[in-house]
Write an enzyme that holds these catalytic residues in place. Structure first.
Site, PDB file in Angstrom:
ATOM      1  N   ARG A 117       2.031   1.868   5.046  1.00  0.00           N
ATOM      2  CA  ARG A 117       2.390   2.129   3.796  1.00  0.00           C
ATOM      3  C   ARG A 117       3.685   1.831   3.487  1.00  0.00           C
ATOM      4  O   ARG A 117       3.679   1.197   2.065  1.00  0.00           O
ATOM      5  CB  ARG A 117       2.049   3.520   3.464  1.00  0.00           C
ATOM      6  CG  ARG A 117       0.761   3.991   3.553  1.00  0.00           C
ATOM      7  CD  ARG A 117       0.341   5.685   3.640  1.00  0.00           C
ATOM      8  NE  ARG A 117       0.695   6.020   2.133  1.00  0.00           N
ATOM      9  CZ  ARG A 117      -0.179   5.878   1.247  1.00  0.00           C
ATOM     10  NH1 ARG A 117      -1.672   5.772   1.587  1.00  0.00           N
ATOM     11  NH2 ARG A 117       0.090   6.550   0.006  1.00  0.00           N
ATOM     12  N   TYR A 152      -0.132  -1.353   2.797  1.00  0.00           N
ATOM     13  CA  TYR A 152      -1.645  -1.110   3.295  1.00  0.00           C
ATOM     14  C   TYR A 152      -2.093   0.113   2.911  1.00  0.00           C
ATOM     15  O   TYR A 152      -1.326   1.339   3.047  1.00  0.00           O
ATOM     16  CB  TYR A 152      -1.804  -1.127   4.959  1.00  0.00           C
ATOM     17  CG  TYR A 152      -1.475  -2.466   5.582  1.00  0.00           C
ATOM     18  CD1 TYR A 152      -2.533  -3.390   5.469  1.00  0.00           C
ATOM     19  CD2 TYR A 152      -0.461  -2.871   5.865  1.00  0.00           C
ATOM     20  CE1 TYR A 152      -2.330  -4.890   5.953  1.00  0.00           C
ATOM     21  CE2 TYR A 152      -0.028  -4.236   6.377  1.00  0.00           C
ATOM     22  CZ  TYR A 152      -1.213  -5.018   6.408  1.00  0.00           C
ATOM     23  OH  TYR A 152      -0.903  -6.324   7.153  1.00  0.00           O
ATOM     24  N   PRO A 153      -3.363   0.453   2.413  1.00  0.00           N
ATOM     25  CA  PRO A 153      -3.748   1.664   2.071  1.00  0.00           C
ATOM     26  C   PRO A 153      -4.208   2.600   2.917  1.00  0.00           C
ATOM     27  O   PRO A 153      -5.534   3.025   3.128  1.00  0.00           O
ATOM     28  CB  PRO A 153      -5.057   1.047   1.026  1.00  0.00           C
ATOM     29  CG  PRO A 153      -5.519  -0.020   1.663  1.00  0.00           C
ATOM     30  CD  PRO A 153      -4.510  -0.686   2.248  1.00  0.00           C
ATOM     31  N   LYS A 154      -3.446   3.071   3.774  1.00  0.00           N
ATOM     32  CA  LYS A 154      -3.842   3.656   5.176  1.00  0.00           C
ATOM     33  C   LYS A 154      -3.578   5.192   4.834  1.00  0.00           C
ATOM     34  O   LYS A 154      -2.766   5.571   4.058  1.00  0.00           O
ATOM     35  CB  LYS A 154      -2.889   3.440   6.126  1.00  0.00           C
ATOM     36  CG  LYS A 154      -2.902   2.006   6.607  1.00  0.00           C
ATOM     37  CD  LYS A 154      -1.982   1.625   7.728  1.00  0.00           C
ATOM     38  CE  LYS A 154      -2.045   0.266   8.285  1.00  0.00           C
ATOM     39  NZ  LYS A 154      -2.788  -0.172   9.361  1.00  0.00           N
ATOM     40  N   THR A 155      -4.570   5.969   5.474  1.00  0.00           N
ATOM     41  CA  THR A 155      -4.528   7.456   5.157  1.00  0.00           C
ATOM     42  C   THR A 155      -5.257   7.966   6.738  1.00  0.00           C
ATOM     43  O   THR A 155      -5.763   6.893   7.581  1.00  0.00           O
ATOM     44  CB  THR A 155      -5.322   8.035   4.296  1.00  0.00           C
ATOM     45  OG1 THR A 155      -4.987   9.350   4.093  1.00  0.00           O
ATOM     46  CG2 THR A 155      -6.989   7.788   4.296  1.00  0.00           C
TER      47      THR A 155
END
Length: 247
Positions: A108, A113-116
């Site tokens: 992030r 990157y749309p990371k969670t």
């Protein structure tokens, strides 16, 4: 800590940064990819302009990272959407869930990157390759594929892995107004495809308000692949500034 020392750190906390200052190399990165057809209206609602859509397709992926420089092994799952930008075909990374905080934070902060955090898994079960994603205590995705039913051409597999990817980078200012709002592009480099397979596959998505993968419902499974690779992620570069036009 001296002024010049602060600027040399990559992340906070300064005494123990959230991730290592390295360019990660992925060794034994294993993919389960399932491409499926979904609702065109649902895609249009989530894919940001100026990206353009052709067919209403989504790629669900589960990736088991055998070893990653600075992070170690972990598992990741998410959705990618085939798009076009300035005549180039690529994928828009819609959502990514993983079980490793350093990889989440660096993805992030350093890139976009749309990371969670989530709880994905990839394993073999009675002749089926199984990919799952849990969010908290609830299952949100289950994918199954026949294990190594048919060889896949290595060049075709490499083309799947190296498609350009687009993401949205959002950073708010201290007053809550947008400070950075960009469409960025990256790609995978230095790829070695060790194995590549295809076969029959199924995918189930379950509704969850905080992990809304099922908002892009499965209408038809189009293709599936099982890949084992080594690779490196290239740095991102901005291609459109939502606050000021094209880059």
């Amino acid at each position: 800590m001296k002024l010049e020392e602060v600027a040399r750190h990559v992340s906070t906390p300064l005494a123990s940064p959230a991730y290592a200052p390295v360019v990660p190399r992925f060794t034994s990165r294993e993919y389960l990819n399932i491409v499926y057809r979904t609702d065109a209206d649902a895609l249009r609602a989530v894919v940001p302009e100026p990206l353009e859509l052709d067919e209403p397709l989504v790629r669900f992926e589960v990736m088991r990272m055998g070893d990653v420089t600075g992070y170690g092994p972990y598992v990741e799952a998410g959705q990618a959407i085939p798009v076009r930008f300035d005549g180039e075909r690529g994928e828009y990374l819609h959502a990514m869930y993983l079980d490793n905080f350093p990889a989440t934070a660096s993805g992030r902060e350093v890139s976009a990157y749309p990371k969670t955090i989530g709880a994905p898994d990839l394993y073999l079960d009675h002749g089926a390759l199984v990919g799952t994603l849990d969010y908290g205590s609830l299952r949100v995705a289950t994918a199954t594929m026949g294990y190594k039913h048919h060889p896949l051409d290595l060049a075709e597999a490499k083309a799947q892995v190296t498609v350009p990817t687009f993401m949205v980078k959002l950073i708010p200012d201290y007053d809550g107004a947008p400070r950075v709002a960009e469409l960025v592009r990256t790609e995978i480099t230095d790829v070695v495809v060790r194995e590549a397979w295809t076969g029959p596959a199924r995918l189930q998505l379950f509704e969850h308000v905080l992990a809304p993968l099922a908002d892009l419902p499965v209408r038809e499974v189009v293709s599936a692949s099982h890949l084992l690779t080594d690779l490196t992620l290239a740095p991102v570069r901005p291609v459109h500034d939502y606050l000021g036009g094209s880059r």
